[in-house]
Design a protein around this motif. Structure first.
Motif, PDB file in Angstrom:
ATOM      1  N   VAL A 166       0.844  -1.069   0.036  1.00 17.33           N
ATOM      2  CA  VAL A 166       0.066   0.067   0.034  1.00 17.33           C
ATOM      3  C   VAL A 166       0.942   1.257   0.034  1.00 17.33           C
ATOM      4  O   VAL A 166       1.924   1.200   0.856  1.00 17.33           O
ATOM      5  CB  VAL A 166      -1.120   0.215   1.175  1.00 17.33           C
ATOM      6  N   GLU A 167       0.555   2.287  -1.046  1.00 16.08           N
ATOM      7  CA  GLU A 167       1.473   3.290  -1.073  1.00 16.08           C
ATOM      8  C   GLU A 167       0.940   4.407  -0.355  1.00 16.08           C
ATOM      9  O   GLU A 167       1.641   5.344  -0.016  1.00 16.08           O
ATOM     10  CB  GLU A 167       1.423   3.496  -2.396  1.00 16.08           C
ATOM     11  N   ASN A 168      -0.350   4.313   0.177  1.00 16.84           N
ATOM     12  CA  ASN A 168      -0.971   5.421   0.830  1.00 16.84           C
ATOM     13  C   ASN A 168      -1.740   5.186   1.619  1.00 16.84           C
ATOM     14  O   ASN A 168      -2.589   4.167   1.762  1.00 16.84           O
ATOM     15  CB  ASN A 168      -1.322   6.737  -0.021  1.00 16.84           C
ATOM     16  N   VAL A 169      -2.650   6.209   2.666  1.00 22.03           N
ATOM     17  CA  VAL A 169      -3.376   5.834   3.546  1.00 22.03           C
ATOM     18  C   VAL A 169      -4.796   5.467   2.653  1.00 22.03           C
ATOM     19  O   VAL A 169      -5.542   4.480   3.208  1.00 22.03           O
ATOM     20  CB  VAL A 169      -3.540   6.846   4.459  1.00 22.03           C
ATOM     21  N   GLN A 170      -4.961   5.963   1.630  1.00 22.50           N
ATOM     22  CA  GLN A 170      -6.091   5.892   0.966  1.00 22.50           C
ATOM     23  C   GLN A 170      -6.219   4.353   0.351  1.00 22.50           C
ATOM     24  O   GLN A 170      -7.407   3.768   0.631  1.00 22.50           O
ATOM     25  CB  GLN A 170      -6.232   6.759  -0.218  1.00 22.50           C
ATOM     26  N   GLN A 171      -5.213   3.901   0.133  1.00 20.75           N
ATOM     27  CA  GLN A 171      -5.107   2.451  -0.288  1.00 20.75           C
ATOM     28  C   GLN A 171      -5.511   1.377   0.945  1.00 20.75           C
ATOM     29  O   GLN A 171      -5.957   0.420   0.751  1.00 20.75           O
ATOM     30  CB  GLN A 171      -3.870   2.180  -1.024  1.00 20.75           C
ATOM     31  N   VAL A 172      -5.056   2.011   2.129  1.00 22.78           N
ATOM     32  CA  VAL A 172      -5.205   1.268   3.400  1.00 22.78           C
ATOM     33  C   VAL A 172      -6.701   1.076   3.350  1.00 22.78           C
ATOM     34  O   VAL A 172      -7.305   0.118   3.835  1.00 22.78           O
ATOM     35  CB  VAL A 172      -4.691   1.603   4.600  1.00 22.78           C
ATOM     36  N   ARG A 191      -4.291  17.575  15.155  1.00 25.81           N
ATOM     37  CA  ARG A 191      -5.159  17.762  13.736  1.00 25.81           C
ATOM     38  C   ARG A 191      -4.153  18.304  12.822  1.00 25.81           C
ATOM     39  O   ARG A 191      -3.060  18.758  12.939  1.00 25.81           O
ATOM     40  CB  ARG A 191      -6.242  18.735  14.097  1.00 25.81           C
ATOM     41  N   SER A 192      -4.300  17.410  11.549  1.00 24.89           N
ATOM     42  CA  SER A 192      -3.352  17.549  10.647  1.00 24.89           C
ATOM     43  C   SER A 192      -4.036  17.902   9.229  1.00 24.89           C
ATOM     44  O   SER A 192      -5.259  18.207   8.944  1.00 24.89           O
ATOM     45  CB  SER A 192      -2.960  16.086  10.494  1.00 24.89           C
ATOM     46  N   ASN A 193      -3.146  18.235   8.308  1.00 29.13           N
ATOM     47  CA  ASN A 193      -3.552  18.682   6.917  1.00 29.13           C
ATOM     48  C   ASN A 193      -4.420  17.720   6.359  1.00 29.13           C
ATOM     49  O   ASN A 193      -3.808  16.552   6.097  1.00 29.13           O
ATOM     50  CB  ASN A 193      -2.367  19.360   6.244  1.00 29.13           C
ATOM     51  N   SER A 194      -5.514  17.873   5.776  1.00 30.71           N
ATOM     52  CA  SER A 194      -6.317  16.848   5.089  1.00 30.71           C
ATOM     53  C   SER A 194      -6.660  17.402   3.877  1.00 30.71           C
ATOM     54  O   SER A 194      -7.577  17.077   3.063  1.00 30.71           O
ATOM     55  CB  SER A 194      -7.547  16.487   5.992  1.00 30.71           C
ATOM     56  N   GLU A 195      -5.962  18.553   3.294  1.00 34.48           N
ATOM     57  CA  GLU A 195      -6.266  18.852   2.076  1.00 34.48           C
ATOM     58  C   GLU A 195      -5.977  17.993   0.922  1.00 34.48           C
ATOM     59  O   GLU A 195      -5.247  17.025   0.792  1.00 34.48           O
ATOM     60  CB  GLU A 195      -5.235  20.317   1.653  1.00 34.48           C
ATOM     61  N   GLU A 196      -7.149  17.945  -0.111  1.00 37.82           N
ATOM     62  CA  GLU A 196      -7.118  16.801  -1.085  1.00 37.82           C
ATOM     63  C   GLU A 196      -6.760  17.678  -2.461  1.00 37.82           C
ATOM     64  O   GLU A 196      -6.623  16.695  -3.522  1.00 37.82           O
ATOM     65  CB  GLU A 196      -8.497  16.251  -1.109  1.00 37.82           C
ATOM     66  N   ALA A 247      -2.631  15.792   0.975  1.00 40.76           N
ATOM     67  CA  ALA A 247      -1.789  15.775   1.887  1.00 40.76           C
ATOM     68  C   ALA A 247      -1.823  14.569   2.589  1.00 40.76           C
ATOM     69  O   ALA A 247      -0.716  14.099   3.326  1.00 40.76           O
ATOM     70  CB  ALA A 247      -2.237  16.663   2.827  1.00 40.76           C
ATOM     71  N   LEU A 248      -2.707  13.654   2.601  1.00 44.82           N
ATOM     72  CA  LEU A 248      -2.878  12.234   3.417  1.00 44.82           C
ATOM     73  C   LEU A 248      -1.923  11.437   2.701  1.00 44.82           C
ATOM     74  O   LEU A 248      -1.393  10.483   3.235  1.00 44.82           O
ATOM     75  CB  LEU A 248      -4.196  11.899   3.087  1.00 44.82           C
ATOM     76  N   SER A 249      -1.516  11.697   1.540  1.00 47.33           N
ATOM     77  CA  SER A 249      -0.663  10.687   0.687  1.00 47.33           C
ATOM     78  C   SER A 249       0.687  10.651   1.057  1.00 47.33           C
ATOM     79  O   SER A 249       1.756   9.827   0.886  1.00 47.33           O
ATOM     80  CB  SER A 249      -0.755  11.000  -0.724  1.00 47.33           C
ATOM     81  N   SER A 250       1.229  12.063   1.932  1.00 48.75           N
ATOM     82  CA  SER A 250       2.461  11.978   2.091  1.00 48.75           C
ATOM     83  C   SER A 250       2.876  11.139   3.550  1.00 48.75           C
ATOM     84  O   SER A 250       3.853  11.006   3.885  1.00 48.75           O
ATOM     85  CB  SER A 250       2.799  13.616   2.599  1.00 48.75           C
ATOM     86  N   LEU A 251       1.734  10.465   4.113  1.00 51.32           N
ATOM     87  CA  LEU A 251       2.112   9.653   5.330  1.00 51.32           C
ATOM     88  C   LEU A 251       2.276   8.248   4.618  1.00 51.32           C
ATOM     89  O   LEU A 251       2.359   7.857   3.355  1.00 51.32           O
ATOM     90  CB  LEU A 251       0.856   9.546   6.060  1.00 51.32           C
TER      91      LEU A 251
END
Lengths: 1011, 427
Positions: free
Chosen positions: A160-166, A210-215, A230-234
């Motif tokens: 999984v490359e990013n949180v969205q894929q999780v 609280r974190s950056n959630s910009e899409e 921004a979520l993808s940077s995790l």
């Protein structure tokens, strides 16, 4: 800052007042307590996850009757020493897993081996979840469903490359829509669309901050270009678990901004024991199979000189020459963990480098993390979390003027012999069938890059006093710095110049620098005590103060004088620089009372009040109450129904309008002769208040047949009042642009079901399946409050509408149901359209103008989502994993088809009207933009999202796993364009698709091992 | 529960509450700043009158430039040279209310709307009138002069809305016909005229006369139009003054055909002849540039505007003379035509046939007022033949489709869908 000082002072006072020496051993940790005996032996073994085969840490291994036990380490290993000889019943327990027991005989001085393979509990009632209050809240105590995802377990199943894929496909009610370009990320929605115009992306917390959630970051436009998240940077490798609070009933304590859901990301932390190094190495490839059939068409053209009609599929024409390439995927990760009971550490570094199916599309990312937990005293603990990401990516155009556009609109007209005859201009022989020139010259000439640096960090003090009072103070920051560049240098290549035109070929450069600082100050306190021996009370109070400051600086120019120039000031035409700052702040307080009866019945009530800088001047505090009940009706029963929990929750939370949207403003402009002037900017809305989401959620969780089958079921009814709509202002009012106002009410009802079962469990073989199903029915109940206001067409060009009685973002248009086609002209004669009331009416009047009413054509957001997981364990070493995802019941606007048939007129029916048999299509071609139903088509799909085979290598002492995994390998759909999962993400053309890059297929091998 | 426990709970709760109260009590805890915007209450005051007036002028420059550009494209003055299809509907004379370009606003590359900037310019000018009328001479210097200017720009903005569009709205009101909007414009011009005459503001007076004559001509008040036009002195011209920066103040015509190369003068409008000889007023040149990419159309540019800051006339003597020629016809018209041609060395026109004379007036308007925002309006009000004719293939072999026959632009849906009065059926 003042609040931070106050909070520290308060904490310091509490710490100072706390008696020292209270016995406070960590919960759940058992140490060997048996007296030495003369005839003893040792039991050792490994505990692994039955589904994944991965080792499980912190499993309690107990011999209950002797009162001795030990915990497994990070490798799942345990050694229980000084065990009296004889037969013993050994039990393995861990929160979240079914209990397992085995009878074992211990011989004096000998070592007995007993391994356990634990099955995850479907409903882990005692699992700890984040609720917003201090202390540990068990799942059994809360009245709403919480989607919990084990980051490690998922990363072990498939790359999984990013949180969205999780999250994708693993949490019912979480919907993704995205792009096939590496470096971009899908957009997320939870439980449908509950807002008209505000962001649908949920609130993100990383370790309580609280974190950056910009899409949407980076350069973009009305399509997918640059839609990074921004979520993808995790880094998923560094995430312990993700908890999803799906709606207001669950997220009340998070207040304003939480109605679209909350995602809590909990990063990995160290565990006591020896230092352990975990290493991951990943290599793989992105590719696309048979793109000719997926994204290319037979397009037609009539030679004006010969009147001959011919067709061309440019990718077939290019057989043997590749437009798309195989992109390299690589990733490396190392984690170092260990520590003692008083100090634990987790260090991690991950580097990933992925190239897309165009070789100039890449994303590189380095993630570093340090998490340290220390016990400052018996009553005071400190958790420090720090994450740093630096990334660099380049994304190609996805949509208009992309490589895919060149393919999809190519035709024989662009072949050298035809093009040069028609237009003998320099470079006329370079198009080779592609409308935008032979690829990838033009596309490659555009550089769209983002360099990002991001620091997320914070610390949490956990303090306990008097045995009943828990306090928690979290402070932290999320700082993001982006440098976005969009650049094309002076072009000399014939193909590019011919394709771009001489002006655009002179190049341009736009550069923007964006920084965003978010701060969190969160203090909460819980007093917990027993009112009676059977009734426990927990009272919590807390406040949160959040700030966000975003600064933006942009400069650009176009037309370089010659090759080699690349800076903004080297352009001949400087654009107008932009510089602005956006600031918002919010403050909230809450109080909550939770009562527990016999640890089976739980009642919770809370109220939160919030204020936000974006609220109008006439608005002060907004109140969000909540109440919930949870009843564990059956627990650890020996009947077929092992466990049953009933739950219900009701709550409110909000979503704030954009910063400054309450204010009527003018902007500075330059007047004639460089004078200073002002011009209307925003009209503002002093009455603007937060959207308020109110939700009732009921459901049950149950374990059946000795834990072989689990079912979690939830029904929710969410009503978003004062839903905020960003409506275009009528220009006649002087202020142009948009105005936010509280427009109406949206109801979202839905079902979510999760079924997990063990189909087969035998010696050396186990087959587990999981099935997520969600259904959402969104409906607008009220619009704008103005008399007669029952619909708002917010997306004028593609006819998307908000209309009372229908879901937000629905397609409306003239619906052609029957008619004749003139075989000569191809025009739809006698076309009849739906009248919206079950009958039909003529589509056109005598002059050809469209007169039929606009009727509902379909929803843009899928009401049905499903996913199916299937995991096979063969022996203790082989695991096969499958994940299918599906979305059904929605439609999307196929603008590729519209452009081909109506604008460029390269469809077959444009040349052979006598063959036309689709009245809908022919009516749409002849009607201008008035008829769109031929372009709005079913976009449902079923996709094999993940498949993997993992093998535990036998020769490595500390466990080594080899895995081969595939992503997006199979797709089943009737969608007419490239890929049902990608689309334009924003702007006036959201929910459309045109010339988008399909999701690439991916195959990756991964090796993991411990040292 | 012991008393001690209860006491501690109360203390903890009290402390938390006190802390919260402190935070809540801080006035600035939710205060935010926006250094890039100005609050309306701080702007609409007498001390800011210069900034407001300058902004009004800037909005008008933007609106007028877009009006000339859009109507040139709708008429036969310009052709679209873009590869993208968004603007083609206008170029094909098939504009639709939902066209994407119809709500653009003085942007760099894209075709702008005639509606949006003109609406803002009109509102800003009317708002300026309202503010100035509410202030006193003691509060604002040159108040009457400013008031006359605001009335004048409001009048021309209303004219642009009515001339370019089939219908429009004012102040989120009902849908108005061109005649209704022109009636409003006439009122503004009259107000400007009245103040200008009382204050001795010659330029404003003459511009108001030209503007009022235009709308009166459309409204059928030819006597009134004639009187106004005849009162305009020889040599009068009122310009707007575009600028290189910012983008919204650029000369939109130069920007379009010699800078971004997104529009060009088509073959049928290039280098027109008058009396059989080339008319220097319509000279074009081949820029050698293309912007169409895959559908390249070499851009031929006009030479009337040679820089981003080239002034653009909004009212001038020649137009007044041509209105007189149109109204009076006959020898008066012939005289006016020849007077306008003489400086350019063009052949003398001679005819006693009224139809021929009126046709020549139309031709003279096309040439003399080339790229000044009159051609589309003339085609519409005089029902002139369309060129290329309706049904002819659009940019043959390149972009597809065919020319339509619309001579005005529908009210964009950004107005009709968002204007509550229109949406609810008021008109």
């Amino acid at each position: 800052m003042q609040s931070l000082i106050f909070a520290f002072s308060f904490m310091a006072a509490l710490v100072a007042a706390t008696p020292v020496g209270v016995d406070d051993l960590p919960p759940g940790r058992t140490v060997t307590s048996a007296e030495p005996v003369q005839a003893v032996g040792t039991i050792t073994g490994t505990v692994t996850d039955a589904a994944t085969g991965e080792p499980i840490a912190a499993v309690q291994i107990l011999i209950d009757v002797l009162g001795i036990g030990v915990e497994t380490n990070d490798d799942g290993l345990y050694t229980l020493q000084n065990v009296p000889d004889g037969r013993h019943t050994l039990t393995a327990r861990r929160i979240g897993y079914e209990r397992a027991s085995a009878v074992i005989t211990v011989m004096p001085g000998a070592r007995a081996v007993q391994d356990f393979s634990l099955s995850q509990q479907v409903i882990a009632l005692d699992a700890i979840v984040v609720t917003g209050v201090p202390g540990m809240t068990r799942r059994r105590a809360i009245g709403n469903a919480v989607g919990t995802l084990d980051g490690s377990a998922i990363a072990n199943l498939a790359p999984v490359e990013n949180v969205q894929q999780v999250l994708e496909g693993r949490t019912a009610g979480v919907n993704m829509m995205g792009s096939g370009v590496v470096g971009t990320a899908p957009r997320m929605r939870i439980r449908g669309s509950s807002t008209f115009s505000l962001s649908s992306n949920p609130l993100i917390y990383i370790d309580g901050v609280r974190s950056n959630s910009e899409e949407e970051t980076g350069f973009g436009g009305g399509n997918n270009l640059g839609m990074r998240s921004a979520l993808s940077s995790l880094d998923p490798e560094q995430i312990e678990r993700i908890e999803v609070l799906k709606g207001p009933a669950a997220a009340t304590l998070y207040g304003t901004e939480a109605s679209r859901g909350v995602i809590n990301i909990i990063t990995k932390r160290g565990s006591p024991g020896e230092t352990r190094l975990e290493v991951m190495v990943r290599q793989g490839a992105n590719f696309t199979v048979n793109p000719s059939s997926r994204i290319a068409y037979d397009n037609y053209w009539r030679n004006p000189n010969t009147d001959e009609v011919s067709s061309l599929n440019v990718l077939d024409h290019w057989a043997g020459r590749r437009v798309f390439s195989v992109g390299h995927v690589q990733g490396y990760s190392g984690t170092l963990t260990g520590g003692s009971e008083d100090a634990r550490y987790f260090f991690a570094a991950t580097y990933s480098d992925e190239t897309g199916i165009l070789d100039y599309n890449y994303a590189k990312k380095l993630n570093l993390r340090t998490n340290i937990d220390t016990r400052l005293s018996d009553d005071l603990g400190l958790n420090l979390s720090m994450g740093y990401t630096t990334s660099d990516d380049r994304v190609p155009i996805d949509g208009f003027r992309s490589v895919v556009e060149g393919i999809q609109f190519g035709s024989p007209r662009w072949l050298p012999e035809n093009r040069c005859e028609e237009s003998p201009t320099p470079g006329c022989d370079t198009f080779d069938g592609f409308i935008s020139g032979a690829p990838p010259a033009r596309d490659r000439s555009l550089v769209n890059e983002q360099g990002l640096d991001r620091f997320t960090g914070g610390f949490t003090f956990n303090h306990s006093a008097f045995g009943w009072l828990s306090n928690r103070l979290t402070t932290g920051v999320d700082f993001t710095s982006e440098v976005n560049v969009q650049f094309r240098n002076f072009q000399e290549n014939d193909t590019t110049v011919a394709s771009l035109g001489s002006v655009a070929a002179k190049g341009f450069r736009n550069e923007e620098r964006v920084t965003q600082l978010m701060t969190t100050t969160d203090f909460a306190s819980t007093a917990e005590f027993d009112l009676t021996p059977e009734i426990n009370s927990a009272t919590s109070v807390g406040f949160q103060y959040y700030t966000r400051t975003r600064s933006f600086l942009d400069a650009g120019g176009s037309q370089f004088a010659g090759p080699g120039l690349s800076t903004v000031d080297a352009t001949a035409v400087l654009g107008t620089p932009e510089n602005n700052n956006i600031q918002d702040k919010s403050l909230g307080l809450y109080i909550q009372e939770a009562l527990a009866f016999k640890d089976r019945l739980f009642l919770t009530g809370a109220v939160r009040i919030d204020n936000h800088s974006a609220f109008g001047t006439d608005i002060q505090w907004v109140t969000y109450p909540k109440a919930s009940v949870s009843w564990v009706a059956i627990e650890e029963s020996s009947s077929w129904l092992n466990q049953l929990r009933l739950r219900a929750a009701w709550g409110r939370s909000g979503e704030q309008p954009a910063a400054f949207s309450a204010l009527r403003t003018w902007e500075a402009v330059t007047g004639p002769q460089s004078t200073s002037g002002v011009s209307p900017n925003t009209v503002g809305n002093p009455d603007l208040t937060a959207e308020v989401g109110e939700e009732i959620e009921v459901g049950f969780d149950t374990d059946l047949f000795d834990g072989r089958l689990g079912l979690q079921f939830t029904y929710y009814d969410k009503r978003t009042r004062d839903a905020i709509l960003e409506r275009d202002l009528p220009p006649s009012g002087g202020f142009t642009g948009q105005q936010f106002f509280n427009a109406g009410q949206i109801n979202n009802r839905g079902l979510e079901a999760q079924l997990i079962g063990t189909v087969i469990e035998g010696t050396g073989f186990r087959w587990d399946v999981g099935y997520n199903l969600s259904w959402n029915s969104a409906e607008i109940q009220q619009l704008s409050g103005e008399p007669g206001d029952t619909s708002i067409i917010f997306n004028s060009w593609s006819s998307m509408e908000h209309r009372v009685g229908y879901a937000p973002n629905s397609w409306f248009g003239v619906d052609v149901v029957s008619g004749d086609i003139d075989p000569v002209t191809g025009r739809a004669d006698n076309a009849m359209c739906s009248d919206g009331a079950g009958g039909v009416t003529p589509c056109f009047d005598a002059s050809g103008a469209t007169i039929a009413p606009r009727v509902f054509l379909g929803r843009a957001i899928a009401p049905w989502e499903m996913s199916l997981t299937s995991d096979f364990a063969l022996g203790r070493r082989v695991n096969i994993h499958l994940l299918f995802t599906s979305e059904l019941g929605h439609k999307r606007f196929d603008n590729t088809l519209r452009q081909r048939c109506r604008l460029y007129r390269v469809c077959r029916v444009n040349f052979f009207p006598e063959e036309a048999d689709d009245v809908e299509l022919m009516a749409a071609i002849q009607s201008g933009n008035a008829i769109i139903d031929a372009w709005v088509n079913d976009v449902g799909f079923v996709r094999m999202k993940e498949v993997s085979v993992s093998y535990v290598l036998p020769f490595w002492e500390n466990r080594m796993t080899a895995q081969i995994a595939g992503r997006n390998l199979l797709l089943f759909t009737n969608w007419t364009a490239a890929d049902p999962e990608n689309m334009f993400l924003s702007g006036g053309r959201a929910f459309m698709q045109q010339n988008n890059m399909p999701l690439p297929q991916q195959i990756v091998t991964t090796i993991r091992f411990g040292i | 529960m012991s008393f001690k426990t209860l006491s501690l709970m109360v203390r903890a709760g009290g402390l938390t509450t006190a802390l919260a109260a402190l935070v809540v009590g801080c006035d600035d805890v939710l205060e935010v700043t926006d250094p890039s915007r100005l609050l309306a209450d701080d702007v609409e005051v007498p001390t800011q009158v210069d900034a407001l007036m300058n902004g009004m002028e800037a909005d008008f420059v933007c609106a007028f430039g877009e009006y000339v550009l859009v109507t040139a494209n709708l008429s036969d003055e310009y052709e679209d040279t873009n590869a993208g299809g968004d603007n083609w509907s206008l170029d094909r004379r098939r504009p639709e209310a939902q066209d994407a370009w119809s709500d653009n606003d003085c942007t760099d590359f894209d075709l702008g709307s005639a509606y949006v900037p003109a609406s803002r310019a009109r509102w800003v000018a009317d708002n300026m009138v309202s503010l100035l009328e509410g202030w006193t001479d003691a509060e604002v210097s040159d108040r009457q002069e400013r008031l006359a200017r605001a009335y004048l720009l409001s009048g021309f903005s209303l004219y642009m809305l009515g001339a370019a569009h089939c219908s429009c709205a004012l102040d989120v009101g009902p849908e108005l016909s061109t005649a209704q909007v022109f009636t409003e414009a006439e009122s503004r011009f009259s107000s400007a005229l009245s103040i200008a005459q009382s204050q001795g503001l010659t330029a404003t007076e003459n511009a108001a006369l030209v503007g009022r004559a235009r709308v009166r001509l459309f409204l059928g008040n030819t006597a009134g139009a004639l009187t106004d036009a005849q009162a305009v002195p020889a040599g009068f011209v009122m310009n707007i003054f575009p600028a290189d920066t910012p983008i919204r103040l650029r000369n939109r015509i130069y920007n379009a055909d010699q800078f971004n190369f997104v529009f060009g003068v088509p073959p049928w409008s290039r280098n027109l002849t008058t009396g059989g000889v080339p008319d220097p007023r319509t000279t074009t040149f081949d820029t050698g540039e293309t912007n169409g990419g895959w559908a390249p159309t070499t851009v031929h540019a006009q030479q009337k505007y040679q820089s981003q800051s080239a002034p653009m006339p909004i009212a001038r003597y020649a137009e007044a003379q041509l209105m007189i020629a149109e109204i009076e016809g006959g020898a008066t018209a012939v005289g006016i035509i020849n007077a306008l041609r003489a400086p350019h060395g063009l052949p003398v026109f001679a005819s006693a046939d009224e139809t021929a004379i009126q046709n020549e007036v139309v031709l003279e308007r096309q040439r003399e007022l080339w790229f000044e925002g009159h051609r589309a309006y003339d085609v519409r009000r005089l029902s002139l033949p369309l060129f290329p004719a309706s049904g002819e293939p659009y940019q043959v072999g390149i972009k597809g489709g065919s020319y339509g026959d619309q001579t005005c632009i529908p009210m964009p849906i950004i107005e009709s869908f968002n204007n509550a009065t229109i949406r609810e059926g008021g008109n």
